[in-house]
Design a protein around this motif. Structure first.
Motif, PDB file in Angstrom:
ATOM      1  N   UNK A  51      17.909  70.217  51.820  1.00 54.29           N
ATOM      2  CA  UNK A  51      19.296  69.831  51.532  1.00 54.29           C
ATOM      3  C   UNK A  51      19.685  68.598  52.338  1.00 54.29           C
ATOM      4  N   UNK A  52      19.328  68.581  53.623  1.00 51.24           N
ATOM      5  CA  UNK A  52      19.649  67.423  54.458  1.00 51.24           C
ATOM      6  C   UNK A  52      18.930  66.170  53.973  1.00 51.24           C
ATOM      7  N   UNK A  53      17.713  66.326  53.502  1.00 53.08           N
ATOM      8  CA  UNK A  53      16.952  65.193  52.974  1.00 53.08           C
ATOM      9  C   UNK A  53      17.625  64.613  51.731  1.00 53.08           C
ATOM     10  N   UNK A  54      18.098  65.475  50.859  1.00 58.31           N
ATOM     11  CA  UNK A  54      18.791  65.019  49.646  1.00 58.31           C
ATOM     12  C   UNK A  54      20.096  64.326  50.018  1.00 58.31           C
ATOM     13  N   UNK A  55      20.860  64.917  50.923  1.00 63.73           N
ATOM     14  CA  UNK A  55      22.123  64.295  51.346  1.00 63.73           C
ATOM     15  C   UNK A  55      21.884  62.936  51.998  1.00 63.73           C
ATOM     16  N   UNK A  56      20.833  62.837  52.806  1.00 63.26           N
ATOM     17  CA  UNK A  56      20.523  61.561  53.459  1.00 63.26           C
ATOM     18  C   UNK A  56      20.147  60.508  52.426  1.00 63.26           C
ATOM     19  N   UNK A  57      19.410  60.902  51.407  1.00 66.84           N
ATOM     20  CA  UNK A  57      19.042  59.931  50.364  1.00 66.84           C
ATOM     21  C   UNK A  57      20.283  59.479  49.587  1.00 66.84           C
TER      22      UNK A  57
END
Length: 117
Positions: free
Chosen positions: A8-14
């Motif tokens: 989830x954090x990876x998607x938000x960062x992208x």
């Protein structure tokens, strides 16, 4: 659970990187554009992107939370795939540990035979 949080954090960062890049590009373009229609288009784009950025970095309304949940469901890994990945990683870790234990036992046996000789 930890892997899901990381996903989830990876998607938000992208999302954040993409939005900030778009804002930067449109601000640069806004400084160069002289036609009123294009300026308004740039300003509108910047406003929409800033609103989206705020929407998922600091959600406030139930609509913001629903939007984020829908986007995350569409873009994150499926729960069954995450579970399968975790299971596979655990099996590999156990297998490597078993091989390491066997190798240590073999080396210990070899060492005791050298001491006895």
């Amino acid at each position: 659970l930890m892997l899901q949080h990381f996903d989830i954090e990876l998607v938000r960062r992208s999302w954040a990187e993409a939005d900030l890049a778009l804002i930067k590009r449109e601000m640069k373009r806004l400084r160069q554009v002289r036609v009123v229609k294009e300026r308004k288009s740039c300003e509108r784009t910047i406003a929409v992107v800033k609103a989206n950025y705020r929407r998922y970095t600091k959600p406030k309304t139930p609509a913001d939370f629903a939007f984020i949940r829908a986007q995350l469901e569409a873009q994150t890994l499926a729960p069954w795939l995450l579970a399968l990945t975790v299971r596979h990683a655990d099996e590999i870790r156990r297998h490597r540990l078993k091989l390491h234990t066997i190798e240590n036992a073999r080396l210990e046996e070899q060492y005791t035979q050298e001491l006895a000789a």
